[in-house]
Design a protein around this motif. Structure first.
Motif, mmCIF file in Angstrom:
data_model
loop_
_atom_site.group_PDB
_atom_site.id
_atom_site.type_symbol
_atom_site.label_atom_id
_atom_site.label_comp_id
_atom_site.label_asym_id
_atom_site.label_seq_id
_atom_site.Cartn_x
_atom_site.Cartn_y
_atom_site.Cartn_z
ATOM 1 N N LEU A 1 46.906 37.048 42.591
ATOM 2 C CA LEU A 1 45.638 36.482 42.153
ATOM 3 C C LEU A 1 45.421 35.108 42.790
ATOM 4 C CD1 LEU A 1 43.090 36.388 40.385
ATOM 5 C CD2 LEU A 1 44.562 35.576 38.504
ATOM 6 N N ILE A 2 46.445 34.279 42.799
ATOM 7 C CA ILE A 2 46.333 32.948 43.410
ATOM 8 C C ILE A 2 45.977 33.070 44.885
ATOM 9 C CG2 ILE A 2 47.678 30.927 44.149
ATOM 10 C CD1 ILE A 2 49.086 31.080 41.405
ATOM 11 N N ARG A 3 46.649 33.963 45.597
ATOM 12 C CA ARG A 3 46.355 34.118 47.029
ATOM 13 C C ARG A 3 44.920 34.589 47.254
ATOM 14 N NH1 ARG A 3 51.589 35.933 46.611
ATOM 15 N NH2 ARG A 3 50.992 38.127 46.667
ATOM 16 N N THR A 4 44.462 35.534 46.433
ATOM 17 C CA THR A 4 43.085 36.038 46.573
ATOM 18 C C THR A 4 42.077 34.929 46.320
ATOM 19 O OG1 THR A 4 43.724 38.277 45.934
ATOM 20 C CG2 THR A 4 41.393 37.681 45.656
ATOM 21 N N LEU A 5 42.267 34.179 45.249
ATOM 22 C CA LEU A 5 41.311 33.116 44.921
ATOM 23 C C LEU A 5 41.383 31.971 45.925
ATOM 24 C CD1 LEU A 5 41.587 33.023 41.032
ATOM 25 C CD2 LEU A 5 39.991 34.323 42.475
ATOM 26 N N MET A 6 42.584 31.681 46.415
ATOM 27 C CA MET A 6 42.740 30.624 47.415
ATOM 28 C C MET A 6 42.005 30.988 48.710
ATOM 29 S SD MET A 6 46.224 28.863 48.831
ATOM 30 C CE MET A 6 46.622 30.133 50.007
ATOM 31 N N PRO B 1 44.326 20.831 27.947
ATOM 32 C CA PRO B 1 42.904 20.685 28.306
ATOM 33 C C PRO B 1 42.236 22.000 28.754
ATOM 34 C CG PRO B 1 44.261 19.077 29.480
ATOM 35 C CD PRO B 1 45.180 20.059 28.835
ATOM 36 N N SER B 2 43.034 23.047 28.906
ATOM 37 C CA SER B 2 42.509 24.316 29.402
ATOM 38 C C SER B 2 41.779 25.064 28.291
ATOM 39 C CB SER B 2 43.653 25.183 29.945
ATOM 40 O OG SER B 2 44.318 24.510 30.988
ATOM 41 N N ASP B 3 40.709 25.738 28.688
ATOM 42 C CA ASP B 3 39.907 26.526 27.755
ATOM 43 C C ASP B 3 40.273 28.000 27.761
ATOM 44 O OD1 ASP B 3 37.973 24.417 26.881
ATOM 45 O OD2 ASP B 3 37.589 24.364 29.034
ATOM 46 N N ALA B 4 40.816 28.472 28.883
ATOM 47 C CA ALA B 4 41.140 29.889 29.010
ATOM 48 C C ALA B 4 42.201 30.070 30.083
ATOM 49 C CB ALA B 4 39.894 30.697 29.371
ATOM 50 N N LEU B 5 42.927 31.176 29.968
ATOM 51 C CA LEU B 5 43.878 31.563 31.004
ATOM 52 C C LEU B 5 43.239 32.611 31.897
ATOM 53 C CD1 LEU B 5 47.204 32.002 28.980
ATOM 54 C CD2 LEU B 5 46.454 30.030 30.320
ATOM 55 N N LEU B 6 43.583 32.567 33.160
ATOM 56 C CA LEU B 6 43.185 33.563 34.144
ATOM 57 C C LEU B 6 44.492 34.100 34.708
ATOM 58 C CD1 LEU B 6 40.938 34.915 35.800
ATOM 59 C CD2 LEU B 6 40.939 32.894 37.282
ATOM 60 N N LEU B 7 44.782 35.378 34.473
ATOM 61 C CA LEU B 7 46.098 35.921 34.776
ATOM 62 C C LEU B 7 46.015 37.240 35.530
ATOM 63 C CD1 LEU B 7 47.642 35.480 31.211
ATOM 64 C CD2 LEU B 7 47.989 33.963 33.177
ATOM 65 N N GLY B 8 47.043 37.486 36.344
ATOM 66 C CA GLY B 8 47.248 38.803 36.906
ATOM 67 C C GLY B 8 47.882 39.698 35.859
#
Length: 177
Positions: free
Chosen positions: A119-124, A41-48
């Motif tokens: 990246l997860i920590r920053t966005l969280m 269902p994902s449209d794009a990846l967001l990655l470090g």
């Protein structure tokens, strides 16, 4: 508004580093089905950057289910060092939080994060992740990079639990509002 989901392999002691080394003995059809439920269902990846480089080195060579979709999917990569986008990628080099907010506000797309602990920590920290999927493996590694640090305290609300025949607990959480 777009949504961001993070999908992470973890050991029982919270290690996320190098899952390719330790998670394969626990891979089964149930894990594959769950990954499909998250990925397709994902449209794009967001990655470090580190995750992107590992994926970009491996996925273009792969064949079979999901490979064409992964290779064709748009990738947004947070990096300050890479210069030449490849593998259907765009780079986010500055103002990470502001750029991710723009991505979310500018579409109704589903963005998926694999790995990418920093990246997860920053966005969280900025309440930008809408759902977390922790695939907790029945292994204690004792050392390695942890997903969370002492500064990352957050309240989350459990929204789903699955267990696999190999003992992996798939825990789905949303931020507690």
């Amino acid at each position: 508004m777009g949504k961001i989901r993070a999908s992470i392999y973890l050991s029982l002691d919270g290690i996320m580093e190098e899952p390719g080394v330790w998670h394969m003995p626990y891979w089964d059809d149930e894990m594959a089905n769950f990954q499909s439920e998250v990925f397709y269902p994902s449209d794009a990846l967001l990655l470090g950057r580190v995750t992107y480089e590992g994926f970009a080195a491996a996925w273009p060579k792969m064949k079979g289910e999901g490979a064409d979709e992964m290779n064709a999917m748009r990738k947004y990569v947070v990096t300050t060092t890479l210069e030449e986008p490849q593998w259907n990628a765009s780079f986010i080099k500055n103002n990470i939080v502001e750029e991710v907010i723009k991505l979310k506000q500018g579409t109704d797309h589903q963005f998926l994060i694999y790995g990418s602990g920093r990246l997860i920590r920053t966005l969280m920290e900025h309440n930008l992740i809408d759902e977390f999927h922790f695939m907790v493996h029945p292994v204690v590694l004792g050392k390695g990079k942890r997903l969370f640090t002492e500064q990352d305290q957050r309240d989350l609300k459990l929204v789903g639990v699955k267990t696999t025949s190999t003992g992996v607990a798939i825990l789905s959480y949303q931020p507690a509002k």
